[in-house]
Design a protein around this motif. Structure first.
Motif, PDB file in Angstrom:
ATOM      1  N   UNK A  59     -21.635 -59.066 -20.719  1.00  0.00           N
ATOM      2  CA  UNK A  59     -20.841 -58.036 -21.413  1.00  0.00           C
ATOM      3  C   UNK A  59     -21.725 -56.884 -21.892  1.00  0.00           C
ATOM      4  N   UNK A  60     -22.525 -56.364 -20.974  1.00  0.00           N
ATOM      5  CA  UNK A  60     -23.396 -55.230 -21.274  1.00  0.00           C
ATOM      6  C   UNK A  60     -22.533 -53.986 -21.436  1.00  0.00           C
ATOM      7  N   UNK A  61     -22.752 -53.258 -22.499  1.00  0.00           N
ATOM      8  CA  UNK A  61     -21.886 -52.127 -22.838  1.00  0.00           C
ATOM      9  C   UNK A  61     -22.023 -50.986 -21.832  1.00  0.00           C
ATOM     10  N   UNK A  62     -20.884 -50.483 -21.415  1.00  0.00           N
ATOM     11  CA  UNK A  62     -20.840 -49.296 -20.559  1.00  0.00           C
ATOM     12  C   UNK A  62     -19.850 -48.316 -21.176  1.00  0.00           C
ATOM     13  N   UNK A  63     -19.746 -47.146 -20.588  1.00  0.00           N
ATOM     14  CA  UNK A  63     -18.814 -46.146 -21.107  1.00  0.00           C
ATOM     15  C   UNK A  63     -17.375 -46.650 -21.035  1.00  0.00           C
ATOM     16  N   UNK A  64     -16.624 -46.405 -22.082  1.00  0.00           N
ATOM     17  CA  UNK A  64     -15.233 -46.850 -22.151  1.00  0.00           C
ATOM     18  C   UNK A  64     -14.337 -45.827 -21.446  1.00  0.00           C
ATOM     19  N   UNK A  65     -14.248 -45.985 -20.141  1.00  0.00           N
ATOM     20  CA  UNK A  65     -13.425 -45.084 -19.324  1.00  0.00           C
ATOM     21  C   UNK A  65     -12.300 -45.911 -18.695  1.00  0.00           C
ATOM     22  N   UNK A  66     -11.088 -45.450 -18.854  1.00  0.00           N
ATOM     23  CA  UNK A  66      -9.928 -46.250 -18.444  1.00  0.00           C
ATOM     24  C   UNK A  66      -9.621 -46.170 -16.953  1.00  0.00           C
ATOM     25  N   UNK A  67     -10.189 -45.211 -16.266  1.00  0.00           N
ATOM     26  CA  UNK A  67      -9.900 -45.033 -14.846  1.00  0.00           C
ATOM     27  C   UNK A  67     -10.446 -46.236 -14.064  1.00  0.00           C
TER      28      UNK A  67
END
Length: 214
Positions: free
Chosen positions: A133-141
């Motif tokens: 669960x490494x954080x990435x940008x929260x982009x909904x696409x």
């Protein structure tokens, strides 16, 4: 006549590793391999379709043995993604060191071009990276999310292979230079993926856009 042995995949791997390290090549046939180790040829095929399949499974076994050790640690369960990956690398390469002669045969003596031996390890490792669960940008696409996930998996797989190559070439006592390389690689990788500054810029952009629209 000696009674035939009950065979398991673990025993087959042990027999196979011993054979290639003794003869410096894979067994010629499953029949001869079974006869030499006193088990029924049919029992081999219950576990593996071929020697290639067995060889690919060896690195996956190293992987799952490492994960099993880590999951017994309560401390590991509370680590963040960065420290979980560090712990995995240290544990995995301890397992490789315990089997270094075989790993050198499989990857270095045969050439790193034999990366097909690592195909099952690659699949298992990429699943592990997803689970961190490494954080990435929260982009909904959905298409962007898919690209982000793929890039994250591939980036860490490349890092893993770089550490593997470094370890294969490492001549320092107890492979202490590999330990240093692991730490520096993981910290550099996570620092490069640090999205907090970028998230701040995006938040600022959203705020400005919202204010202008009003």
């Amino acid at each position: 006549m000696a009674k035939k042995k009950n065979i398991t995949d673990t025993k087959l791997i042990s027999f196979y590793m011993d054979y290639v390290l003794t003869h410096n090549h894979a067994p010629k046939t499953v029949y001869a391999f079974a006869k030499d180790n006193n088990f029924d040829e049919a029992d081999f095929y219950k576990n593996y379709a071929s020697f290639d399949a067995l060889e690919k499974s060896i690195f996956k076994v190293f992987f799952y043995n490492s994960i099993e050790i880590l999951e017994k640690s309560e401390e590991y369960q509370h680590f963040d993604a960065r420290n979980k990956l560090l712990s995995f690398y240290f544990t995995f390469f301890e397992n490789l060191t315990a089997n270094r002669s075989y790993v050198v045969y499989a990857l270095k003596d045969k050439g790193m071009k034999s990366l097909s031996s690592l195909s099952e390890l690659r699949h298992a490792f990429k699943k592990y990276i997803d689970m961190l669960d490494i954080e990435t940008l929260d982009i909904k696409e959905p298409r962007i999310v898919k690209i982000q996930d793929f890039s994250k998996q591939e980036s860490f797989w490349i890092q893993f292979m770089m550490i593997m190559k470094f370890w294969l070439d490492d001549t320092s006592p107890s492979f202490e230079k590999t330990d240093i390389f692991i730490e520096k690689s993981v910290h550099a990788g996570f620092d490069l993926m640090d999205i907090k500054p970028l998230k701040s810029v995006i938040d600022l952009g959203k705020f400005i856009f919202k204010e202008k629209m009003q």
